[in-house]
Design an enzyme around this catalytic site. Structure first.
Site, PDB file in Angstrom:
ATOM      1  N   SER A  12      22.858  -6.539 -41.144  1.00 35.76           N
ATOM      2  CA  SER A  12      23.247  -8.256 -41.307  1.00 35.76           C
ATOM      3  C   SER A  12      21.979  -8.808 -41.154  1.00 35.76           C
ATOM      4  O   SER A  12      21.068  -8.406 -40.305  1.00 35.76           O
ATOM      5  CB  SER A  12      24.462  -8.625 -40.277  1.00 35.76           C
ATOM      6  OG  SER A  12      24.507 -10.006 -40.022  1.00 35.76           O
TER       7      SER A  12
ATOM      8  N   TYR B 117      28.557  -8.217 -31.846  1.00 33.22           N
ATOM      9  CA  TYR B 117      28.177  -8.129 -33.253  1.00 33.22           C
ATOM     10  C   TYR B 117      26.539  -8.147 -33.573  1.00 33.22           C
ATOM     11  O   TYR B 117      26.042  -7.215 -34.204  1.00 33.22           O
ATOM     12  CB  TYR B 117      28.641  -9.562 -34.213  1.00 33.22           C
ATOM     13  CG  TYR B 117      28.509  -9.288 -35.545  1.00 33.22           C
ATOM     14  CD1 TYR B 117      29.547  -8.657 -36.160  1.00 33.22           C
ATOM     15  CD2 TYR B 117      27.445  -9.710 -36.376  1.00 33.22           C
ATOM     16  CE1 TYR B 117      29.442  -8.257 -37.647  1.00 33.22           C
ATOM     17  CE2 TYR B 117      27.294  -9.537 -37.686  1.00 33.22           C
ATOM     18  CZ  TYR B 117      28.510  -8.736 -38.335  1.00 33.22           C
ATOM     19  OH  TYR B 117      28.235  -8.756 -39.761  1.00 33.22           O
TER      20      TYR B 117
END
Length: 257
Positions: free
Chosen positions: A139, A152
């Site tokens: 990401s 995350y």
């Protein structure tokens, strides 16, 4: 049909990014093993419609024993996994002091540890064949951070580090390991964040959508699953034989700032 006769396993592939990448690999002739908690029958039908074989395994990616079962299942159906795409992921948003420990544990397990387990199980057969592709879906948050996403961000930074370590360990072989770092992609996971933001701030979903992009993604456009699939296909190509240990941003300029 660059991947004719090869097998790809894509975790978290019953919808969104995972299904998009699975379809792109199938269009290159790869047989598929799908995984995820979504509409497995619908995903299988989409892949099989592209003229390849496809199977599904519903492993819970937070459990090492189920991941082992899935990898053994893939080997029993197709011989070995040639292309491994680690995509499974979940999200939770909260300040670190308010972050539920069980949510932290789940995010680290599914977003990071699962990739370790699939990779350690896939590499021996890849080494024996002297060919393999490991593509980790990280990401923009694997390169930079955002507030209220501690688990995350930690997991995705970990994925980038794992990618580099595996790339070094396989550097003299025909096995490569790379990471793709998407920015905002309009998946169900991101749509939920947009909807939650609209409700929280008392604005329209369209305004929440525009605000989300405006804060992070200079292109003001979502990255598409088709674009991510195209990059995954490139990483499987002979042109990418010396692309090793890369964290490739596809984020509309997010991490260029």
């Amino acid at each position: 049909m660059m991947l004719q006769g090869k097998t790809a396993l894509v975790t978290g592939s019953t919808s969104g990014i995972g299904l998009g990448i699975a379809k792109a690999l199938a269009q290159q002739g790869a047989n598929l093993v799908l995984n995820g908690f979504g509409d497995a029958d619908g995903a299988l039908a989409e892949i099989r419609a592209l003229g390849v074989k496809a199977e599904y395994h519903g492993a819970d990616m937070s459990k090492a024993s189920q991941i082992e079962d899935m990898m053994a299942f893939a080997a029993s159906k197709f011989g070995r996994v040639d292309v491994l795409v680690n995509n499974a992921g979940i999200q939770h948003v909260a300040k670190v002091e308010d972050f539920p420990p069980e949510k932290w544990d789940a995010i680290i397990a599914i977003n990071l540890s699962s990739a370790f387990h699939t990779t350690r199980l896939a590499i021996p057969a890849m080494r024996e064949a002297n060919w393999g592709r490991i593509v980790n879906i990280a990401s923009a948050h694997g390169l930079v951070a955002s507030a209220q996403k501690s688990a995350y961000v930690a997991a995705k930074h970990g994925i980038v580090g794992l990618t580099k370590a595996v790339a070094l360990e396989t550097a003299t072989t025909g096995v490569t390991c790379n990471a793709i770092c998407p920015g905002w992609v309009l998946t169900p996971l991101v749509q939920k964040q947009i909807d939650d933001r609209a409700a929280r701030e008392g604005i329209t979903v369209e305004q929440a959508n525009n605000d989300l992009l405006g804060e992070k993604q200079p292109s003001l456009q979502f990255t598409t699953v088709e674009q991510l699939g195209g990059l995954a296909v490139f990483l499987c190509s002979p042109a990418a034989d010396q692309v090793r240990g890369v964290a490739w941003a596809m984020d509309g300029g997010w991490t260029a700032q």
